[in-house]
Design a protein around this motif. Structure first.
Motif, short mmCIF file in Angstrom:
data_model
loop_
_atom_site.label_atom_id
_atom_site.label_comp_id
_atom_site.label_asym_id
_atom_site.label_seq_id
_atom_site.Cartn_x
_atom_site.Cartn_y
_atom_site.Cartn_z
N TRP A 45 0.86 -1.19 0.00
CA TRP A 45 0.00 0.00 0.00
C TRP A 45 0.90 1.24 0.00
O TRP A 45 0.99 1.97 0.98
CB TRP A 45 -0.91 -0.03 1.22
N GLU A 50 -4.53 3.67 -1.50
CA GLU A 50 -4.09 2.55 -0.65
C GLU A 50 -3.22 3.06 0.50
O GLU A 50 -3.32 2.60 1.63
CB GLU A 50 -3.32 1.52 -1.46
N GLY A 78 0.36 -3.01 -7.48
CA GLY A 78 -0.94 -3.54 -7.06
C GLY A 78 -0.91 -5.04 -6.85
O GLY A 78 -0.17 -5.76 -7.52
N ALA A 79 -1.72 -5.50 -5.88
CA ALA A 79 -1.86 -6.92 -5.55
C ALA A 79 -0.54 -7.55 -5.12
O ALA A 79 -0.40 -8.78 -5.15
CB ALA A 79 -2.47 -7.70 -6.72
N GLN A 101 2.15 -8.07 5.21
CA GLN A 101 0.79 -8.29 4.71
C GLN A 101 0.74 -9.62 3.97
O GLN A 101 1.63 -9.93 3.18
CB GLN A 101 0.50 -7.14 3.74
N HIS A 103 -2.34 -12.51 2.23
CA HIS A 103 -3.77 -12.80 2.03
C HIS A 103 -4.20 -14.04 2.81
O HIS A 103 -3.48 -15.04 2.84
CB HIS A 103 -4.04 -13.06 0.55
N ASN A 153 -9.17 -6.76 7.18
CA ASN A 153 -10.26 -6.28 6.34
C ASN A 153 -10.86 -7.42 5.52
O ASN A 153 -10.30 -8.52 5.47
CB ASN A 153 -9.74 -5.21 5.38
N HIS A 155 -12.31 -7.66 1.50
CA HIS A 155 -12.55 -6.98 0.22
C HIS A 155 -13.42 -7.85 -0.67
O HIS A 155 -13.34 -9.08 -0.64
CB HIS A 155 -11.22 -6.76 -0.53
N TRP A 205 -1.86 -8.79 -13.59
CA TRP A 205 -2.66 -9.28 -12.45
C TRP A 205 -4.11 -8.79 -12.55
O TRP A 205 -5.04 -9.49 -12.12
CB TRP A 205 -2.04 -8.91 -11.09
N TRP A 282 -11.17 -1.92 -3.35
CA TRP A 282 -10.20 -0.86 -3.06
C TRP A 282 -10.44 0.30 -4.06
O TRP A 282 -10.03 1.43 -3.79
CB TRP A 282 -8.75 -1.36 -3.11
N LYS A 349 -10.18 2.49 3.22
CA LYS A 349 -9.63 1.53 2.25
C LYS A 349 -10.67 1.02 1.25
O LYS A 349 -10.34 0.41 0.24
CB LYS A 349 -9.01 0.36 3.04
#
Ligand code: GAL
Length: 427
Positions: A45, A50, A78-79, A101, A103, A153, A155, A205, A282, A349
């Protein structure tokens, strides 16, 4: 806070010299007997909306933990398209940040299996976190009964974002809903005739992200989920049909896509150069940052054919093995878990809180739709964002999708996806 940190550092100068020589650290970030108060938080981010989300979380962290200093270890892309590689090499060379971070789901399992993150079940027990998060989410954070990270969070990935003025110019009703991809494709044709970009997309992505939502639309939730547990055949005709729809959609996208990241593709919609963009929520934060009003300047709806399904992903934070500052990591995890942290972070976010005690009454109108959908819809796992498949499987899917971006060959794309599944499905 800086002054406190500075004077503390000066007062402990002799000690830290000893600590540095004992630990071999150069940046004051290593621990041992002389633990630093710095807490390096590694994310992707790095900029724009972000970063604003991260900043909101950091503000709570700083007020809750005046003795610790946040150090931003963000790597843009990103991602996590670049961050994950940087992180992998840092972990391999035993140079972990205080937290990173990751997932929820299969991606987290990769770190667990590599022995790179600590189990947190005792911490969950001690702090009462088991009661703070939905059970289904906790299951995606655990392996063999041990929980490994703290979710920040939730998403939603299957969302279309659209510019109302561009739709009107093309003779489309901005409030229209599209029951299927075919109906939506008819609308894309109208935008094309009006001279605007029908569907904006960016680098590899984001194309995988688009593809996953097309697979979900055409196969339905159950068969889509079956792609990841082996019960749906990647070589099947229904997958071929979905890939053909993907090909049709890609035919409506901007030609400069390879040089863009998601922010640029979403910005094309914000600026009225494109009608639609498929992106996780996002994107909501990007519309908010640009001071656009939901339902007036832009609309958002589930990707046609996926209404009633929430394509899910969650970010979470870890305690790396060998964290340079275990206490600092714990302090960060405390803030991430807290209702206060989750309210501030998620509001900025575009996501919704994972902590069920967080207050969301003042969240924006788009986020209210996500809260509703999360509570009532069928949940499936995003592949582009680590929930459904391992990092290595996603890497092979991304290569096949990137190749398709230049050769437009559906047969080759399907062969690539079949080969990726054969290689990874059981691993
Ligand atoms: C996702 C991540 C989101 C957002 C997005 C775009 O993978 O979970 O929080 O950052 O990438 O970068």
């Amino acid at each position: 806070m800086r002054a406190t940190h500075k004077s503390l550092a000066m007062g402990l100068a002799a000690l830290s010299l000893l600590a540095v020589s004992a630990c071999g650290g150069e940046d004051g970030g290593t621990g041992g007997g002389g633990e630093t108060q710095e807490v390096e938080v590694f994310t992707w981010w790095a900029e724009g909306s972000e970063k604003e989300g991260l900043d909101a979380l950091v503000e709570v962290f700083t007020s809750q933990n005046p003795d610790f200093e946040f150090v931003n270890g963000a790597v843009a892309g990103g991602a996590g398209s670049d961050a994950k590689n940087v992180l992998a090499s840092r972990l391999q060379t035993n140079d972990p940040p205080a937290t990173f971070q990751a997932h929820a789901g299969a991606e987290l399992t990769d770190y667990i299996e590599a022995g790179q993150i600590e189990g947190l079940s005792a911490m969950y027990e001690e702090k009462g976190w088991n009661e703070l998060f939905p059970e289904g989410l906790l299951e995606r954070l655990e392996q063999d009964g041990e929980i490994y990270s703290v979710p920040s969070n939730i998403h939603r990935a299957n969302v279309v974002w659209a510019n109302t003025a561009v739709l009107e110019e093309a003779g489309l009703d901005p409030k229209a809903s599209y029951a299927s991809l075919d109906e939506w494709i008819a609308a894309l044709e109208k935008v094309e005739a009006a001279g605007k970009i029908p569907l904006s997309v960016a680098t590899d992505w984001t194309q995988v992200h688009l593809l996953e939502t097309v697979l979900l639309a055409d196969l339905g939730a159950e068969a889509y989920s079956g792609l990841w547990d082996g019960s749906t055949d990647w070589a099947g005709e229904d997958v071929t049909a979905a890939l053909e729809d993907y090909q049709t959609l890609m035919g409506f996208t901007n030609t400069d896509r390879q040089s863009l990241d998601w922010q640029d593709a979403t910005q094309l919609v914000i600026d009225g150069e494109a009608a639609f963009n498929v992106m996780g929520d996002w994107a909501e934060a990007a519309f908010a940052t640009s001071e656009k009003t939901y339902d007036t300047d832009y609309v958002a709806f589930p990707v046609p054919g996926t209404d009633g399904v929430f394509d899910f992903l969650a970010d979470s934070f870890t305690m790396p093995v060998g964290s340079p500052n275990g206490e600092g990591t714990e302090a960060w995890l405390d803030t991430v878990a807290s209702a206060e942290g989750q309210e501030a972070f998620n509001k900025a976010k575009g996501s919704i809180p994972a902590n069920i005690e967080a207050e969301t009454a003042d969240f924006g109108p788009y986020q209210q739709t996500a809260i509703e959908s999360w509570a009532n819809d069928e949940i499936v796992s995003s592949v582009a964002h680590g929930a459904a498949a391992s990092v290595s499987w996603l890497t092979d899917i991304t290569s096949a999708v990137a190749k398709f971006g230049s050769n437009d060959d559906v047969t080759e794309l399907q062969e690539g996806l079949v080969a990726a599944a054969e290689k990874h499905a059981s691993s």
